[in-house]
Design a protein around this motif. Sequence first.
Motif, PDB file in Angstrom:
ATOM      1  N   HIS A   1      33.803  37.888  41.667  1.00 41.61           N
ATOM      2  CA  HIS A   1      34.933  37.835  40.727  1.00 41.61           C
ATOM      3  C   HIS A   1      35.641  39.168  40.590  1.00 41.61           C
ATOM      4  O   HIS A   1      36.650  39.274  39.896  1.00 41.61           O
ATOM      5  CB  HIS A   1      34.461  37.372  39.341  1.00 41.61           C
ATOM      6  N   LEU A   2      35.113  40.201  41.247  1.00 44.26           N
ATOM      7  CA  LEU A   2      35.785  41.500  41.198  1.00 44.26           C
ATOM      8  C   LEU A   2      36.971  41.476  42.147  1.00 44.26           C
ATOM      9  O   LEU A   2      36.862  41.051  43.286  1.00 44.26           O
ATOM     10  CB  LEU A   2      34.818  42.607  41.620  1.00 44.26           C
ATOM     11  N   VAL A   3      38.133  41.895  41.639  1.00 45.96           N
ATOM     12  CA  VAL A   3      39.330  41.917  42.473  1.00 45.96           C
ATOM     13  C   VAL A   3      39.705  43.366  42.726  1.00 45.96           C
ATOM     14  O   VAL A   3      39.854  44.148  41.785  1.00 45.96           O
ATOM     15  CB  VAL A   3      40.508  41.209  41.769  1.00 45.96           C
ATOM     16  N   ALA A   4      39.819  43.728  44.032  1.00 47.29           N
ATOM     17  CA  ALA A   4      40.212  45.093  44.367  1.00 47.29           C
ATOM     18  C   ALA A   4      41.707  45.259  44.128  1.00 47.29           C
ATOM     19  O   ALA A   4      42.499  44.385  44.453  1.00 47.29           O
ATOM     20  CB  ALA A   4      39.876  45.378  45.829  1.00 47.29           C
ATOM     21  N   LEU A   5      42.102  46.383  43.504  1.00 49.63           N
ATOM     22  CA  LEU A   5      43.517  46.637  43.215  1.00 49.63           C
ATOM     23  C   LEU A   5      44.066  47.699  44.150  1.00 49.63           C
ATOM     24  O   LEU A   5      43.336  48.576  44.605  1.00 49.63           O
ATOM     25  CB  LEU A   5      43.680  47.106  41.762  1.00 49.63           C
ATOM     26  N   ALA A   6      45.385  47.614  44.381  1.00 56.34           N
ATOM     27  CA  ALA A   6      46.013  48.545  45.312  1.00 56.34           C
ATOM     28  C   ALA A   6      46.112  49.947  44.729  1.00 56.34           C
ATOM     29  O   ALA A   6      46.014  50.928  45.439  1.00 56.34           O
ATOM     30  CB  ALA A   6      47.400  48.041  45.691  1.00 56.34           C
ATOM     31  N   ASP A   7      46.316  50.049  43.421  1.00 57.82           N
ATOM     32  CA  ASP A   7      46.516  51.371  42.837  1.00 57.82           C
ATOM     33  C   ASP A   7      45.418  51.678  41.830  1.00 57.82           C
ATOM     34  O   ASP A   7      44.723  50.786  41.353  1.00 57.82           O
ATOM     35  CB  ASP A   7      47.883  51.461  42.176  1.00 57.82           C
ATOM     36  N   ALA A   8      45.281  52.951  41.491  1.00 61.62           N
ATOM     37  CA  ALA A   8      44.253  53.347  40.549  1.00 61.62           C
ATOM     38  C   ALA A   8      44.682  53.011  39.126  1.00 61.62           C
ATOM     39  O   ALA A   8      44.556  51.892  38.686  1.00 61.62           O
ATOM     40  CB  ALA A   8      43.966  54.838  40.692  1.00 61.62           C
ATOM     41  N   ALA A   9      45.263  53.952  38.442  1.00 66.23           N
ATOM     42  CA  ALA A   9      45.581  53.716  37.040  1.00 66.23           C
ATOM     43  C   ALA A   9      47.076  53.859  36.796  1.00 66.23           C
ATOM     44  O   ALA A   9      47.520  54.752  36.103  1.00 66.23           O
ATOM     45  CB  ALA A   9      44.800  54.672  36.152  1.00 66.23           C
ATOM     46  N   ALA A  10      47.848  52.982  37.418  1.00 67.76           N
ATOM     47  CA  ALA A  10      49.294  53.009  37.151  1.00 67.76           C
ATOM     48  C   ALA A  10      49.504  52.757  35.666  1.00 67.76           C
ATOM     49  O   ALA A  10      48.836  51.920  35.086  1.00 67.76           O
ATOM     50  CB  ALA A  10      49.995  51.930  37.962  1.00 67.76           C
ATOM     51  N   PRO A  11      50.405  53.509  35.076  1.00 68.76           N
ATOM     52  CA  PRO A  11      50.636  53.293  33.644  1.00 68.76           C
ATOM     53  C   PRO A  11      51.102  51.860  33.409  1.00 68.76           C
ATOM     54  O   PRO A  11      51.893  51.332  34.177  1.00 68.76           O
ATOM     55  CB  PRO A  11      51.743  54.296  33.298  1.00 68.76           C
ATOM     56  N   ALA A  12      50.594  51.247  32.365  1.00 67.09           N
ATOM     57  CA  ALA A  12      50.989  49.886  32.052  1.00 67.09           C
ATOM     58  C   ALA A  12      52.473  49.871  31.725  1.00 67.09           C
ATOM     59  O   ALA A  12      52.909  50.499  30.785  1.00 67.09           O
ATOM     60  CB  ALA A  12      50.183  49.379  30.862  1.00 67.09           C
ATOM     61  N   GLY A  13      53.247  49.209  32.530  1.00 57.99           N
ATOM     62  CA  GLY A  13      54.698  49.201  32.326  1.00 57.99           C
ATOM     63  C   GLY A  13      55.107  48.165  31.301  1.00 57.99           C
ATOM     64  O   GLY A  13      55.481  47.069  31.648  1.00 57.99           O
ATOM     65  N   ALA A  14      55.021  48.506  30.069  1.00 57.74           N
ATOM     66  CA  ALA A  14      55.468  47.571  29.030  1.00 57.74           C
ATOM     67  C   ALA A  14      56.955  47.810  28.811  1.00 57.74           C
ATOM     68  O   ALA A  14      57.673  48.138  29.735  1.00 57.74           O
ATOM     69  CB  ALA A  14      54.675  47.794  27.758  1.00 57.74           C
TER      70      ALA A  14
END
Lengths: 273, 341
Positions: free
Chosen positions: B326-339
């Motif tokens: 269930h772990l999903v690998a992400l392309a980026d590390a900690a991109a700021p949450a774009g709210a």
Amino acid sequence: MTRRGPMLALLVPGLAVLVLAFLYPVAATLLAPPDGDPATVARETGALLSDPYLLPVIARTIRVAVLTTAICLLLGFPVAYLISRAPARWAGRLLALAVFPLMLNTVVRTYGWIVVLGGNGLVGQVGAALGLGRVQLLYTETAIVLGLVQLFLPLMILSAYSSLAQQDPRLEEAARGLGASPGRAFRQVVFPLALPGALVGCTLVFAGAVTAFTTPQLLGGSRERLLSTLLYSRVNVSLDWPAASAVALVMTVLVLAVSALSGRLGKIGSTTS
Amino acid sequence: MEPVVRLDRVSHRFGGRDAVAAVSDLDLDVARGRFTTLLGPSGCGKTTTLRMIAGFLRPTSGRILLEGADATSTPPEKRNIGMVFQSYALFPHMTITDNVAFGLRTRRLPGDEVRRRAGEALELVGLSHAAGRKPGELSGGQQQRVALARAVAIRPSVLLLDEPLSNLDARLRVQMRRELLRVQRETGLTAVLVTHDQEEALELSDTMVILNAGRLEQQGDPREVFPRPANRFVAEFLGYDNFPVLPGAGPVTIRPEHVRLLPARAAEGADEAGLDGTVTAVTFQGSHCLVEVDTPAGGDATLRSVHPGDGLRPGDSVRVALPRRHLVALADAAAPAGADR
Ligand SMILES: Nc1ncnc2c1ncn2[C@@H]1O[C@H](COP(=O)(O)OP(=O)(O)OP(=O)(O)O)[C@@H](O)[C@H]1O
Ligand SMILES: [Mg+2]
């Protein structure tokens, strides 16, 4: 709703001022002027409506007022439309510019027209340069209409703007998206929905044009009499109060008739498509 | 098959001193007969994109192709696009029938065809009985259906819907969602719907397009996008609340319902990653509790787990087990949450 009594009491001061300061003097001058009675006024009114010299004055007054109203609508509505669709930071400045003429004294403004329209003014010189001979617009009906249009255009712009600014611009977009050309969207959606404001503007301009005095007096002179200038000469020159009352009565009926008509048009506009 | 709408590196910048691009370099294909949704937080450029497709806004750069032809500077009335506005934008001075017939009359169709097609469109949305009324006499949900009928009646090459359901209450929203899908399937129309509600997007879309700050983050079939968010922004937007830092692994995410909590010092399964943690909050959610756990060993990440909640209290030590499938690998590390911008 349950406290209707106290609420009605709030109306009393305003009503009192209205009755004492407005309705009473109006009724007095119209029906029983200083040296006359209702019967004299009625007789004078009959005379006015059958006098071959005075009937053209009534006709001219109506013609000038209708023309002024129509021109103000044709010029003012599009301007109001553009201002209402301009970016917010422009709308305020444009509106201020449009109503700026209201801040000028009528006499000053009207003398400006005398300079422009007179035989030695701009119009006369351009006419001469074009070989049209001596062009004299001053003391014509055209001059009166020009002056009145300038005087009352801001009223039309403001009235139409108040309706147009409330309109959701998405309505016009919806019409365009459904295949309407800009002209069709304007005729079938923008204008009908702004009709109440346009009608208020028309009523104000018409009433103003019928009752304006300075502009027709200075630009029309004694050659092109209107009811308002006639009224003035009845009161101040011939000192004939009952005759003056008759003129005032005709003017009042004219204005009331037009405002009733515009009320009817507004109702029709809002109930049918 | 040729896309009905193609955006080719489209940007839009609103004038003004601090002009930021509302939409930047957006490439997008809208497939024929499909339901596409544009999903993203408030202010990410969804409405701007829709208004450019409809022709109410000109792109600052890039091209818009409709049915394969360049339509970048075609005026809206020549695009044959049906738009449903968030505010409905029904003509208040016209009857329901005249509203629906408006687009048919501008096409100069014969009177009997106008009447027939307006009638059909009203029937499609179940409002034949309201034909003679004015928009002001209808409820919000009914007005929404009239707006839909008006857009569908012209048989547009694409139907654009700008948050059509956001003004309705929750129950009506779900009902209208079904109805929207039914109308789209029955008419076979190509539809683009803008929403910031992921549930709506998941239910309706054949293709889901996720936007952030005017840029495309990910697109595809919701069945593929949902289990495989490409980056942290998409993951957060789709409700992946956990971003644990696992030794020797890149950035990953996992949904709270997949996070298992074990007693302290218990051993996780062979196919699970394990972290020690301390419970910081237990929030009752009805059918379950949401438990928040601090994991000093996992880069201080706060992990959330869906749990029966019985017997857990803030301060308790637990072992957090993360099933690897269930772990999903992400392309980026900690991109700021774009709210909101
Ligand atoms: N007329 C305008 N003038 C200036 N800036 C605008 C205008 N309209 C939108 N913007 C800006 O462009 C950006 C995108 O706006 P847009 O309306 O497309 O967002 P949205 O995704 O539809 O948001 P929401 O979900 O809130 O409707 C926002 O930052 C917004 O402030
Ligand atoms: Mg929007």
